[in-house]
Design a protein around this motif. Structure first.
Motif, PDB file in Angstrom:
ATOM      1  N   GLN A  57      34.660  34.071  44.848  1.00 33.79           N
ATOM      2  CA  GLN A  57      35.218  34.482  43.558  1.00 33.79           C
ATOM      3  C   GLN A  57      34.616  35.794  43.079  1.00 33.79           C
ATOM      4  OE1 GLN A  57      35.111  31.445  40.546  1.00 33.79           O
ATOM      5  NE2 GLN A  57      35.983  29.898  41.889  1.00 33.79           N
ATOM      6  N   THR A  59      33.120  38.080  44.928  1.00 37.27           N
ATOM      7  CA  THR A  59      33.508  39.172  45.825  1.00 37.27           C
ATOM      8  C   THR A  59      34.907  39.670  45.492  1.00 37.27           C
ATOM      9  OG1 THR A  59      32.130  38.262  47.601  1.00 37.27           O
ATOM     10  CG2 THR A  59      33.840  39.831  48.228  1.00 37.27           C
ATOM     11  N   ALA A  60      35.830  38.726  45.255  1.00 35.46           N
ATOM     12  CA  ALA A  60      37.193  39.109  44.883  1.00 35.46           C
ATOM     13  C   ALA A  60      37.210  39.835  43.538  1.00 35.46           C
ATOM     14  CB  ALA A  60      38.087  37.875  44.826  1.00 35.46           C
ATOM     15  N   THR A  64      38.622  43.657  43.174  1.00 34.81           N
ATOM     16  CA  THR A  64      39.803  43.908  42.337  1.00 34.81           C
ATOM     17  C   THR A  64      39.445  44.413  40.949  1.00 34.81           C
ATOM     18  OG1 THR A  64      39.830  41.629  41.513  1.00 34.81           O
ATOM     19  CG2 THR A  64      41.049  42.099  43.546  1.00 34.81           C
ATOM     20  N   PRO A 164      41.140  36.727  40.225  1.00 36.22           N
ATOM     21  CA  PRO A 164      40.306  36.154  41.280  1.00 36.22           C
ATOM     22  C   PRO A 164      39.852  34.714  41.023  1.00 36.22           C
ATOM     23  CG  PRO A 164      39.625  38.405  40.836  1.00 36.22           C
ATOM     24  CD  PRO A 164      40.617  38.050  39.779  1.00 36.22           C
TER      25      PRO A 164
END
Length: 243
Positions: A57, A59-60, A64, A164
């Motif tokens: 989560q 990392t996303a 983004t 995310p």
């Protein structure tokens, strides 16, 4: 899938690549985060799973920027029908039934399915019987990752934007549905999910102000009630140990 659509790829190719990337990611996570904990206590594995989920989560979110992103429109999956006053997509129930049937056949009537059931029943004895534990567990993660990718496509197809962390609550509810239906019973997990979904829609339709606020709370309250009176879930079998 969101990033792949910006590359101008056809939608079927985009979805196939998204599923493939998810499968590869699931295989990598199993090798890095779970394989070293084969002989560790179950609590260590659970803590590792929670850590991996937050790692993904965050990392996303970093990649983004945490901003909502447009989800690609899938016309075949977005078509809605009304059944008994409730709206649902036409493809989702049919595809879910087909996937459940295929998964049950795989588990009950194939060699790898027999190995999965043996490993789930008794890890140590399965090793002594010559079952390749690492191969079986990796295969399980591959199948689970593919099903997770397909389910996310079905779930988010009617959402114009996603973040995310959008999959956090559906993931928790999937776990609740599995426990509610009975761990180890694939049809039970699906029936549990449908029952939870029906109850949530009924709560949303209640003529009370703020009823939708308690939808998620109801889901977890229902889980507690079921576990108090039937710890194995609705369709779970009580495990007996022979002396």
């Amino acid at each position: 899938a969101i990033y792949l659509t910006t590359m101008g790829l056809p939608l079927p190719v985009t979805l196939a690549l998204a599923v493939l990337i998810t499968v590869l990611l699931g295989f990598l996570i199993e090798r890095v985060a779970y394989k070293p904990l084969r002989s560790a206590p179950r609590m260590s594995v659970m803590i590792s799973a929670i850590g991996v989920s937050y790692l993904l989560q965050n990392t996303a979110t970093f990649v983004t920027g945490g901003q909502p992103m447009n989800y690609p429109t899938i016309p075949a999956l977005s078509k809605m029908v009304t059944i008994g006053g409730a709206s649902t997509t036409l493809v989702t129930p049919v595809l879910v039934i087909a996937l459940v049937f295929g998964l049950v056949q795989l588990i009950n009537h194939t060699k790898i399915g027999m190995a999965m059931r043996a490993v789930a029943k008794d890890f140590e004895t399965s090793q002594l019987m010559g079952i390749k534990i690492n191969r079986v567990i990796s295969t399980t993660f591959i199948i689970g990752s593919a099903l997770a990718a397909l389910s996310s496509i079905l779930y988010f197809t009617n959402y114009p934007y996603i973040t995310p962390t959008a999959g956090a609550m559906p993931g928790l509810k999937a776990f609740v549905a599995a426990v509610f239906g009975g761990i180890g019973s694939i049809p039970g997990a699906v029936i549990g999910a449908f029952l939870i979904g029906i109850c949530e829609n009924i709560i949303k339709a209640l003529p009370f102000e703020g009823a939708t606020t308690f939808v998620d709370a109801f889901t977890f309250a229902l889980l507690i009630i079921v576990l108090v009176f039937k710890p194995t879930g609705l369709f779970g079998e009580k495990a007996t140990e022979k002396v």
